[in-house]
Design a protein around this motif. Structure first.
Motif, short mmCIF file in Angstrom:
data_model
loop_
_atom_site.label_atom_id
_atom_site.label_comp_id
_atom_site.label_asym_id
_atom_site.label_seq_id
_atom_site.Cartn_x
_atom_site.Cartn_y
_atom_site.Cartn_z
N CYS A 34 14.00 -6.22 25.31
CA CYS A 34 15.11 -5.39 25.28
C CYS A 34 16.17 -5.89 24.19
CB CYS A 34 15.86 -5.56 26.69
SG CYS A 34 14.98 -4.82 27.85
N ILE A 35 16.36 -7.34 23.90
CA ILE A 35 17.20 -7.77 23.02
C ILE A 35 17.06 -7.13 21.58
CG2 ILE A 35 17.98 -9.70 21.72
CD1 ILE A 35 17.93 -11.20 24.17
N PRO A 36 15.79 -7.07 21.09
CA PRO A 36 16.02 -6.22 19.50
C PRO A 36 16.39 -4.92 19.71
CG PRO A 36 13.72 -7.63 20.13
CD PRO A 36 14.77 -7.45 21.39
N PHE A 37 16.22 -4.18 20.93
CA PHE A 37 16.58 -2.87 21.07
C PHE A 37 18.06 -2.45 21.13
CE2 PHE A 37 12.01 -2.67 21.65
CZ PHE A 37 11.58 -1.73 20.58
N ILE A 38 18.64 -3.55 21.94
CA ILE A 38 19.97 -3.57 22.20
C ILE A 38 20.83 -4.09 20.91
CG2 ILE A 38 21.93 -4.66 23.48
CD1 ILE A 38 19.94 -4.69 25.77
N ASN A 39 20.21 -5.08 20.22
CA ASN A 39 21.08 -5.77 19.01
C ASN A 39 20.98 -4.87 18.01
OD1 ASN A 39 22.19 -7.94 17.71
ND2 ASN A 39 20.42 -8.88 17.34
N TYR A 49 11.71 -5.03 14.22
CA TYR A 49 12.21 -5.51 15.51
C TYR A 49 11.82 -6.79 15.96
CZ TYR A 49 13.52 -0.56 16.51
OH TYR A 49 14.08 0.46 16.29
N GLY A 50 12.64 -7.79 16.54
CA GLY A 50 12.16 -9.12 17.00
C GLY A 50 13.20 -10.07 16.79
N PHE A 51 13.69 -10.93 17.82
CA PHE A 51 14.34 -11.99 17.46
C PHE A 51 13.97 -13.12 18.40
CE2 PHE A 51 17.73 -14.59 19.36
CZ PHE A 51 18.38 -15.06 18.14
N ILE A 105 8.49 -14.98 23.56
CA ILE A 105 8.46 -15.20 25.03
C ILE A 105 8.60 -16.75 25.26
CG2 ILE A 105 6.67 -15.35 27.07
CD1 ILE A 105 5.67 -12.68 25.89
N LEU A 106 7.87 -17.63 24.52
CA LEU A 106 7.98 -19.08 24.44
C LEU A 106 9.41 -19.69 24.40
CD1 LEU A 106 4.55 -20.19 23.10
CD2 LEU A 106 5.36 -20.18 25.31
N PHE A 107 9.93 -18.89 23.26
CA PHE A 107 11.14 -19.29 22.89
C PHE A 107 12.23 -19.01 23.90
CE2 PHE A 107 15.38 -17.81 21.22
CZ PHE A 107 15.88 -19.08 20.46
N PHE A 108 12.34 -17.86 24.51
CA PHE A 108 13.20 -17.59 25.61
C PHE A 108 13.15 -18.32 26.95
CE2 PHE A 108 14.11 -13.76 22.95
CZ PHE A 108 15.61 -13.88 22.97
N TYR A 109 11.69 -18.51 27.21
CA TYR A 109 11.33 -19.07 28.38
C TYR A 109 11.86 -20.82 28.16
CZ TYR A 109 8.14 -21.50 31.94
OH TYR A 109 7.74 -22.09 33.00
N LEU A 110 11.98 -21.44 26.92
CA LEU A 110 12.27 -22.70 26.78
C LEU A 110 13.74 -22.56 26.96
CD1 LEU A 110 9.99 -24.19 24.17
CD2 LEU A 110 10.26 -24.62 26.68
#
Length: 90
Positions: A22-27, A43-45, A69-74
């Motif tokens: 969601c964040i890349p499409f919102i941002n 797309y991608g952050f 996924i790993l970044f946001f998980y951490l």
């Protein structure tokens, strides 16, 4: 030593996947800054995971998706740790 799976970690994983999608499409998108004129948007952050080409094709980059996924998980785990250590103990 055996890793014991804590019950409750799966919701953090699901929330991190939700953020990655969601964040890349919102941002918003980033325009192509390189010399490749075929890529229309990226797309991608913080890591790129989806490239949209000028001919309406796309390229899905698995390593960027898994890295996000790993970044946001951490990040979520660290925020929960901060909440438990500092805010609850006050």
């Amino acid at each position: 030593m055996e890793y014991r799976y804590k019950k409750g970690d799966e919701w953090i994983f699901i929330v991190s996947i939700f953020f990655v999608i969601c964040i890349p499409f919102i941002n918003g998108t980033r325009e192509n800054l390189g010399s490749n004129d075929f890529i229309k948007t990226i797309y991608g952050f913080p890591f790129d995971w989806l490239h949209i080409f000028a001919n309406n094709g796309f390229s899905f980059l698995w390593i960027g998706f898994i890295g996000n996924i790993l970044f946001f998980y951490l990040i979520i785990k660290i925020l929960i740790w901060i909440y438990k250590k500092w805010l609850v103990s006050l």
